[in-house]
Design an enzyme around this catalytic site. Structure first.
Site, short mmCIF file in Angstrom:
data_model
loop_
_atom_site.label_atom_id
_atom_site.label_comp_id
_atom_site.label_asym_id
_atom_site.label_seq_id
_atom_site.Cartn_x
_atom_site.Cartn_y
_atom_site.Cartn_z
N GLU A 219 27.65 -5.88 32.09
CA GLU A 219 27.87 -6.69 30.90
C GLU A 219 28.51 -8.03 31.25
O GLU A 219 29.49 -8.09 31.96
CB GLU A 219 28.75 -5.94 29.89
N CYS B 26 32.30 0.19 22.57
CA CYS B 26 32.27 -0.32 23.96
C CYS B 26 32.64 -1.79 24.02
O CYS B 26 33.47 -2.20 24.84
CB CYS B 26 30.89 -0.09 24.59
N HIS C 240 27.48 -0.58 31.16
CA HIS C 240 26.81 0.45 30.35
C HIS C 240 25.85 1.26 31.22
O HIS C 240 25.21 0.69 32.11
CB HIS C 240 26.00 -0.19 29.21
#
Ligand code: PCA
Length: 223
Positions: free
Chosen positions: A91, A154, A180
């Site tokens: 991410e 998240c 993730h």
């Protein structure tokens, strides 16, 4: 002689990995299974500590804060499950938005709320995601840089982590970010075998310990 308490801000040689408990009716969460199996491993002179966060707005960040205080890690990688993605997603950016598509494990469903009021719109990851991407792909694993961690728990944890690392003097040496992972084969498709997820996270940690920063952007707030 009295023992001195160690209040030094130097990071320990700890890598903190977090995973989440199952949510949305599932009975497993690959993020927790994977980080759990790395608990206690030694990588480049660092020891991995794995911990579980609840899939709950607010409480997840209180747990994370307690873990950061207890371990003063050099590196923190929070890991979550992303159903529908077939690759390990590194991410890039956490945004200051809670906008839950489903209820969390405590039944809360915040809509269009800030993670932290009066805080920047976003923070970039502190991880060398391009170097990590290259290593994962070279190892034959499906991996990608992701431009959104969503707006559920998240992203909430990712934003809270980056905000805490940016604002707490005692954590100024720590680096962190979010990854993730896909479903496990028994959860549906697309998916990834647990062994591959574990191998990918081990490689991600190893690369992050070796490479400090890979882009001109670096970790920091974006307004
Ligand atoms: N995935 C969810 C929250 C917990 C998890 O493992 C998410 O992507 O927000």
């Amino acid at each position: 002689m009295p023992t001195r308490s160690t209040t030094s801000s130097a990071p320990s040689k700890t890598v903190l990995l977090t995973g989440f408990d199952p949510f949305g009716g599932a009975t497993v969460n690959p993020s927790w299974q994977a980080v759990q199996s790395l608990h206690g491993e030694r990588l480049l002179d660092h020891t991995v500590v794995a911990a579980q966060l609840p899939t709950v707005f607010g409480e997840s960040l209180r747990c994370l804060s307690a873990l950061l205080d207890a371990h003063r890690p050099a590196l923190v990688i929070c890991v979550g499950q992303a159903g529908g993605r077939g690759a390990i997603s590194l991410e890039r950016v956490a945004i200051n938005v809670d906008d839950a598509p489903i209820a969390d494990n405590a039944g809360a469903r915040p809509i269009d709320a800030p993670v932290r009021p009066r805080a920047p719109a976003a923070y970039f990851t502190g991880l060398p995601i391009k170097a990590m991407l290259a290593e994962l792909q070279a190892a034959g694993l499906a991996a990608e840089v992701s431009q959104t961690a969503g707006t559920f728990v998240c992203n909430h944890v990712f934003y809270g982590l980056m905000r805490t690392l940016a604002t707490h003097r005692s954590l100024r040496h720590a680096r962190g970010g979010f990854v993730h992972v896909p479903w496990l084969p028994e959860q549906g498709a697309p998916n990834m075998a647990l062994d591959d997820i574990v191998r990918g996270l081990r490689l991600a940690v190893h690369t992050a310990l070796r490479v400090r920063q890979d882009g001109a952007l670096g970790a920091g707030a974006t307004h």
